[in-house]
Design a protein around this motif. Sequence first.
Motif, PDB file in Angstrom:
ATOM      1  N   UNK A 146      37.844  43.924   7.046  1.00 42.34           N
ATOM      2  CA  UNK A 146      38.242  45.337   7.104  1.00 42.34           C
ATOM      3  C   UNK A 146      38.546  45.906   5.728  1.00 42.34           C
ATOM      4  N   UNK A 147      38.994  45.048   4.816  1.00 38.77           N
ATOM      5  CA  UNK A 147      39.329  45.498   3.468  1.00 38.77           C
ATOM      6  C   UNK A 147      38.178  45.298   2.482  1.00 38.77           C
ATOM      7  N   UNK A 148      37.004  44.949   3.013  1.00 42.30           N
ATOM      8  CA  UNK A 148      35.818  44.822   2.178  1.00 42.30           C
ATOM      9  C   UNK A 148      35.827  43.631   1.245  1.00 42.30           C
ATOM     10  N   UNK A 149      36.650  42.625   1.555  1.00 45.34           N
ATOM     11  CA  UNK A 149      36.746  41.457   0.675  1.00 45.34           C
ATOM     12  C   UNK A 149      35.674  40.418   0.971  1.00 45.34           C
ATOM     13  N   UNK A 150      35.170  40.403   2.220  1.00 42.56           N
ATOM     14  CA  UNK A 150      34.052  39.536   2.580  1.00 42.56           C
ATOM     15  C   UNK A 150      33.116  40.332   3.490  1.00 42.56           C
ATOM     16  N   UNK A 151      31.904  39.818   3.679  1.00 41.27           N
ATOM     17  CA  UNK A 151      30.934  40.492   4.546  1.00 41.27           C
ATOM     18  C   UNK A 151      31.400  40.493   6.001  1.00 41.27           C
ATOM     19  N   UNK A 152      30.763  41.329   6.790  1.00 37.24           N
ATOM     20  CA  UNK A 152      31.123  41.456   8.196  1.00 37.24           C
ATOM     21  C   UNK A 152      30.505  40.303   9.000  1.00 37.24           C
ATOM     22  N   UNK A 153      31.143  39.138   8.911  1.00 39.61           N
ATOM     23  CA  UNK A 153      30.710  37.963   9.663  1.00 39.61           C
ATOM     24  C   UNK A 153      31.621  37.807  10.880  1.00 39.61           C
ATOM     25  N   UNK A 204      27.502  32.845   2.053  1.00 37.57           N
ATOM     26  CA  UNK A 204      27.227  33.377   3.375  1.00 37.57           C
ATOM     27  C   UNK A 204      28.201  34.467   3.785  1.00 37.57           C
ATOM     28  N   UNK A 205      29.368  34.445   3.164  1.00 35.24           N
ATOM     29  CA  UNK A 205      30.392  35.473   3.417  1.00 35.24           C
ATOM     30  C   UNK A 205      30.318  36.613   2.394  1.00 35.24           C
ATOM     31  N   UNK A 206      29.346  36.535   1.476  1.00 35.56           N
ATOM     32  CA  UNK A 206      29.223  37.576   0.467  1.00 35.56           C
ATOM     33  C   UNK A 206      30.222  37.436  -0.666  1.00 35.56           C
TER      34      UNK A 206
END
Length: 208
Positions: A146-153, A204-206
């Motif tokens: 939600x805070x843009x720290x990792x991809x939407x997995x 994989x999590x960006x």
Amino acid sequence: MTKNKASEGNIRQKNKAIIFNAAKQEFVTYGFKGASIKRIAERASIARANIHYYFQDKTDLYQQLLSNIIEVWNRDYDTLNVNHEPKQALSAYIRAKVMHSKDDPDSSRIFASELIHGAPVLNDYLNSDFKEWLKSKVAVIQNWIDNGLIDNVNPHHLLFLIWSSTQHYADFSVQVVAALDKEAMNDDDFEEVVSSLTQIILKGCGIH
């Protein structure tokens, strides 16, 4: 707590740890049904009566062993916290899981065997405390998303991936060493596992 009570508590903890270590070897070798208190006592080099002092029977020992395994895992894997930066938290989590596969593979194998057999002992735990623990970790990962720290997995599948990939080196060690053409994995091999899995999962999590 008085000095005598503290001393008694330490002795109890030490003796149970000795029994747990022997029980792990027995349950991994023979499974729950084939395991015997007699052989566990022999493995621990203690009298059989000493085991019955701490545990009612084989079922009680097995249940307490599983509870101990879960308690250690939950304590040592508590790096997934909303206040932690995801790269560091996930890296530490992956390392902790891999190192448990290296240092205590029997715990992973016993846990896996329990689940494969339908979790007759752990069923209540899986539907209560485990769900609450998992919900808290999913919330942490979702907060990072939600805070843009990792991809939407999918947080659940991210955790499943970490569990399966790290515990593979304990549960399927025979296959691993055969595939790597080794008699056994050494410290450098496990460091390579940590490095490879961390790189694959973080990317994989960006996370770079």
